[in-house]
Design an enzyme around this catalytic site. Structure first.
Site, PDB file in Angstrom:
ATOM      1  N   ILE A   1      37.640  43.445  32.080  1.00 37.27           N
ATOM      2  CA  ILE A   1      36.328  44.009  31.748  1.00 37.27           C
ATOM      3  C   ILE A   1      36.240  45.418  32.350  1.00 37.27           C
ATOM      4  O   ILE A   1      36.170  45.560  33.566  1.00 37.27           O
ATOM      5  CB  ILE A   1      35.182  43.135  32.313  1.00 37.27           C
ATOM      6  CG1 ILE A   1      35.342  41.683  31.823  1.00 37.27           C
ATOM      7  CG2 ILE A   1      33.824  43.706  31.922  1.00 37.27           C
ATOM      8  CD1 ILE A   1      34.367  40.697  32.465  1.00 37.27           C
TER       9      ILE A   1
ATOM     10  N   GLU B   1      38.168  34.680  38.393  1.00 34.63           N
ATOM     11  CA  GLU B   1      36.946  33.927  38.720  1.00 34.63           C
ATOM     12  C   GLU B   1      36.101  33.646  37.479  1.00 34.63           C
ATOM     13  O   GLU B   1      35.184  32.840  37.522  1.00 34.63           O
ATOM     14  CB  GLU B   1      36.126  34.657  39.796  1.00 34.63           C
ATOM     15  CG  GLU B   1      35.344  35.888  39.355  1.00 34.63           C
ATOM     16  CD  GLU B   1      36.182  37.176  39.272  1.00 34.63           C
ATOM     17  OE1 GLU B   1      37.431  37.098  39.211  1.00 34.63           O
ATOM     18  OE2 GLU B   1      35.564  38.259  39.238  1.00 34.63           O
TER      19      GLU B   1
ATOM     20  N   ARG C   1      40.250  54.081  37.449  1.00 37.62           N
ATOM     21  CA  ARG C   1      39.080  53.180  37.487  1.00 37.62           C
ATOM     22  C   ARG C   1      38.745  52.485  36.179  1.00 37.62           C
ATOM     23  O   ARG C   1      38.456  51.301  36.157  1.00 37.62           O
ATOM     24  CB  ARG C   1      37.841  53.952  37.936  1.00 37.62           C
ATOM     25  CG  ARG C   1      37.576  53.854  39.376  1.00 37.62           C
ATOM     26  CD  ARG C   1      36.191  54.356  39.694  1.00 37.62           C
ATOM     27  NE  ARG C   1      35.167  53.490  39.139  1.00 37.62           N
ATOM     28  CZ  ARG C   1      33.898  53.803  39.057  1.00 37.62           C
ATOM     29  NH1 ARG C   1      33.487  54.974  39.484  1.00 37.62           N
ATOM     30  NH2 ARG C   1      33.021  52.969  38.553  1.00 37.62           N
TER      31      ARG C   1
ATOM     32  N   HIS D   1      39.951  39.214  36.041  1.00 41.01           N
ATOM     33  CA  HIS D   1      38.944  38.364  36.697  1.00 41.01           C
ATOM     34  C   HIS D   1      39.300  36.878  36.621  1.00 41.01           C
ATOM     35  O   HIS D   1      38.754  36.163  35.775  1.00 41.01           O
ATOM     36  CB  HIS D   1      37.595  38.510  35.985  1.00 41.01           C
ATOM     37  CG  HIS D   1      36.946  39.838  36.147  1.00 41.01           C
ATOM     38  ND1 HIS D   1      36.015  40.095  37.115  1.00 41.01           N
ATOM     39  CD2 HIS D   1      37.070  40.973  35.438  1.00 41.01           C
ATOM     40  CE1 HIS D   1      35.596  41.341  37.014  1.00 41.01           C
ATOM     41  NE2 HIS D   1      36.217  41.904  36.002  1.00 41.01           N
TER      42      HIS D   1
ATOM     43  N   CYS E   1      39.292  43.351  40.187  1.00 40.32           N
ATOM     44  CA  CYS E   1      38.678  44.414  39.387  1.00 40.32           C
ATOM     45  C   CYS E   1      38.000  45.458  40.276  1.00 40.32           C
ATOM     46  O   CYS E   1      38.693  46.234  40.911  1.00 40.32           O
ATOM     47  CB  CYS E   1      37.741  43.797  38.352  1.00 40.32           C
ATOM     48  SG  CYS E   1      37.474  44.899  36.962  1.00 40.32           S
TER      49      CYS E   1
ATOM     50  N   GLU F   1      30.664  46.273  40.058  1.00 37.33           N
ATOM     51  CA  GLU F   1      30.645  47.713  39.890  1.00 37.33           C
ATOM     52  C   GLU F   1      31.003  48.329  41.244  1.00 37.33           C
ATOM     53  O   GLU F   1      30.224  48.250  42.181  1.00 37.33           O
ATOM     54  CB  GLU F   1      29.241  48.136  39.409  1.00 37.33           C
ATOM     55  CG  GLU F   1      29.074  49.596  39.150  1.00 37.33           C
ATOM     56  CD  GLU F   1      30.109  50.149  38.166  1.00 37.33           C
ATOM     57  OE1 GLU F   1      30.232  49.574  37.069  1.00 37.33           O
ATOM     58  OE2 GLU F   1      30.768  51.138  38.505  1.00 37.33           O
ATOM     59  N   SER F   2      32.193  48.931  41.292  1.00 43.54           N
ATOM     60  CA  SER F   2      32.686  49.364  42.603  1.00 43.54           C
ATOM     61  C   SER F   2      31.776  50.391  43.263  1.00 43.54           C
ATOM     62  O   SER F   2      31.617  50.397  44.483  1.00 43.54           O
ATOM     63  CB  SER F   2      34.112  49.893  42.479  1.00 43.54           C
ATOM     64  OG  SER F   2      34.183  50.906  41.502  1.00 43.54           O
TER      65      SER F   2
HETATM   66  N1  GLN Z   1      35.541  49.716  36.307  1.00 41.32           N
HETATM   67  C1  GLN Z   1      34.563  49.051  37.102  1.00 41.32           C
HETATM   68  C2  GLN Z   1      34.243  49.846  38.362  1.00 41.32           C
HETATM   69  O1  GLN Z   1      34.497  50.973  38.463  1.00 41.32           O
HETATM   70  C3  GLN Z   1      35.019  47.673  37.523  1.00 41.32           C
HETATM   71  C4  GLN Z   1      34.695  46.699  36.446  1.00 41.32           C
HETATM   72  C5  GLN Z   1      34.718  45.273  36.877  1.00 41.32           C
HETATM   73  O2  GLN Z   1      34.783  44.905  38.063  1.00 41.32           O
HETATM   74  N2  GLN Z   1      34.615  44.426  35.906  1.00 41.32           N
HETATM   75  O3  GLN Z   1      33.679  49.326  39.272  1.00 41.32           O
END
Ligand code: GLN
Length: 276
Positions: free
Chosen positions: A159, A250, A123, A248, A93, A61-62
């Site tokens: 995701i 990973e 985002r 991802h 991500c 989660e950024s």
């Molecule tokens: N959209 C997410 C964010 O704003 C990122 C999602 C993720 O890393 N799977 O951080």
């Protein structure tokens, strides 16, 4: 004396352990010179960051990562790592969002970016968690790895994934035009000083992968790049030392991108050594 090459994974939140695992797997395929070895480090402090020659910023989660980084006084060291020392950095991500110079769909002031990629990301382009999906991706930069000419796809796991919705002009300093947009945050300017600045060459943003069939944006951008019209959404970009993917790797068992990236880390280091 030989020194090992330390590569870090930012471990403040998110899927860091999975990256470390794939890096270890990839390392067996990426030879180093003079008996050097790879060493992988979970990075939570500035001291740990300073030991590293490369860094992965994982998905997660950024907003949370940037809050924790701010609280641990790591935002400036991270910006120096990416934009002043120009060390190899890969964001997946949420990591891609943090490495963008501009991000929208974010509350102003709610998120600090590291920057390094002259792009604007959207985002949550691919929607909410429930809209996560997996799809085979063609990754042209891996093709050279398939010596037999096969074009194996890569399982792209998305995701709540961001997309690169605009390539920005490559500028030294701040993307000032972007700052004027609503609900958009920009990364603060960060430049090398003195002799080091003179040596820095600004690299163009390269589109490394697209997801066909979902194209809504970017027609103009893509035309400017001389690519075919129906290319789709940009899901991987590289600009000099900085690489970002919307998806991802990973979360797969496939270490091909990690192998490719470790080769980039090694080659960039070799290059920098030659110019020292
Ligand atoms: N959209 C997410 C964010 O704003 C990122 C999602 C993720 O890393 N799977 O951080």
């Amino acid at each position: 004396m030989t020194t090992d090459i330390a590569v870090g994974v930012l471990a403040l939140q998110g899927a860091f352990y999975e990256h470390v695992k794939l890096l270890r797997q990839a390392a067996t395929e990426v030879a180093l010179k003079n008996g050097q070895r790879w060493e992988f480090v979970e990075v939570r402090t500035t001291q740990e960051l300073e030991r590293c020659e490369g860094l992965i910023i994982p998905g997660g989660e950024s907003t949370t990562v940037s809050l924790v980084a701010a609280r641990s006084n790591m935002l400036e060291p991270l910006r120096n790592f990416v934009k002043v020392h120009r060390k190899s950095t890969w964001g997946t991500c949420a990591g891609l969002i943090l490495l963008a110079e501009s991000a929208n769909r974010t509350k102003k002031g709610g998120q600090d970016l590291i920057g390094g990629l002259d792009v604007r990301v959207n985002r949550n382009y691919f929607g909410r968690q429930t809209e996560s999906f997996e799809t085979p991706l063609a990754l042209p930069f891996l093709n050279s790895r398939n010596g037999d000419g096969r074009n194996d796809t890569f399982n792209g796991i998305f995701i709540r994934a961001p997309v690169v919705e605009k390539l920005l002009p490559v500028v030294q300093g701040e993307q000032t035009g972007e700052g004027a947009l609503d609900e958009t945050v920009i990364a603060p300017a960060k430049e090398a000083e003195g002799e080091r600045a003179k040596k820095q060459v600004l690299r163009p943003v390269e589109v490394m992968a697209t997801l066909p069939g979902r194209s809504r944006t970017l027609r103009g951008e893509v035309a400017a790049l001389g690519m075919a019209d129906e290319v789709g959404d940009i899901v991987a970009v590289k600009q000099g030392n900085v690489f970002g993917t919307s998806f991802h790797p990973e979360l797969t068992e496939d270490a091909r991108i990690h192998v490719w990236w470790l080769e980039q880390v090694r080659d960039l280091l070799d290059n920098q050594d030659q110019h020292r």
